[in-house]
Design a protein around this motif. Sequence first.
Motif, PDB file in Angstrom:
ATOM      1  N   THR A 118       0.615  82.774   9.295  1.00 41.89           N
ATOM      2  CA  THR A 118      -0.698  82.766   8.655  1.00 41.89           C
ATOM      3  C   THR A 118      -1.241  81.366   8.456  1.00 41.89           C
ATOM      4  O   THR A 118      -2.429  81.183   8.224  1.00 41.89           O
ATOM      5  N   SER A 136      -5.105  86.349  11.116  1.00 44.44           N
ATOM      6  CA  SER A 136      -3.667  86.538  11.261  1.00 44.44           C
ATOM      7  C   SER A 136      -3.128  87.729  10.473  1.00 44.44           C
ATOM      8  O   SER A 136      -2.143  88.343  10.866  1.00 44.44           O
ATOM      9  N   ASP A 170      -0.332  79.785  14.347  1.00 46.13           N
ATOM     10  CA  ASP A 170      -0.715  80.991  13.620  1.00 46.13           C
ATOM     11  C   ASP A 170      -0.695  82.142  14.610  1.00 46.13           C
ATOM     12  O   ASP A 170      -0.686  81.934  15.831  1.00 46.13           O
TER      13      ASP A 170
END
Length: 263
Positions: free
Chosen positions: A128, A238, A181
């Motif tokens: 993330t 994400s 990510d």
Amino acid sequence: MPDITLTTLILLCLAAAAAGWIDAVVGGGGLLLLPALLLGLPHVPAAHVLGTNKAVAIVGTSGAAVTFLRKAPVRVGLAVRIGLMALAGSMTGAFFAAGISSEVLRPVIMVVLLGVAAFVMLRPSFGTAAAGDGTDRPVARARIITAIVLVGGGIGFYDGLFGPGTGTFLVLALTAVLHLDLVTASATAKIVNVCTNAGALAIFAYQGTVLWQLAAVMAVFNLAGGMIGAKMALSRGSGFVRAVLLTVVFSLVAKLGFDQWNA
């Protein structure tokens, strides 16, 4: 075009669209597309099914890659280098595939996937927050070499040896090794997949084991699904990719378990 009913053709096209969407978001679209072709074309030789699968998949993967490249910070040069190593790895894996029993590999892959799922669930921040993935940030040379050798060569070898879940493994490995990510990892994985699919398709085409007319029709739907999936991954971020990732991982475990049970 093989002799199939209109209903079967429609179902195959819908499967191609869904597979393109899954593959664009997190990889693993082949888990849907290949079984659909096997079920829809029961009397077609396996080699032709595999060749047609690659001809369809490369179109959707390429469309998703282009969509990602417009907005995701992808290092194209690095992705291509990983892709070329993955191509070499997949050819090596295919060379050894005849001597490996899938019944032995399935339980191992299931355990690995369950471990991956547990790791992702216990680490909510995994994938993330990017570190060094932007095009304006340097990536340590050691990580680049590891990505090329381990991600490209290792997962490429697995793809040639066994195959299921390769796209998902690529996303996870790229996230872990390069600190990408999940969205950028998915974008990079698409470029790697284009390289490996192109190599495999060239072999199938040379052998004459591609049903080009059917592939062309299904590819249109696979392309649409891939582009929609890429746009959704970019817009939702994400967290969305993470949710789809876990769904695909558990689905893959279920499929491998089913295959092992019926082996």
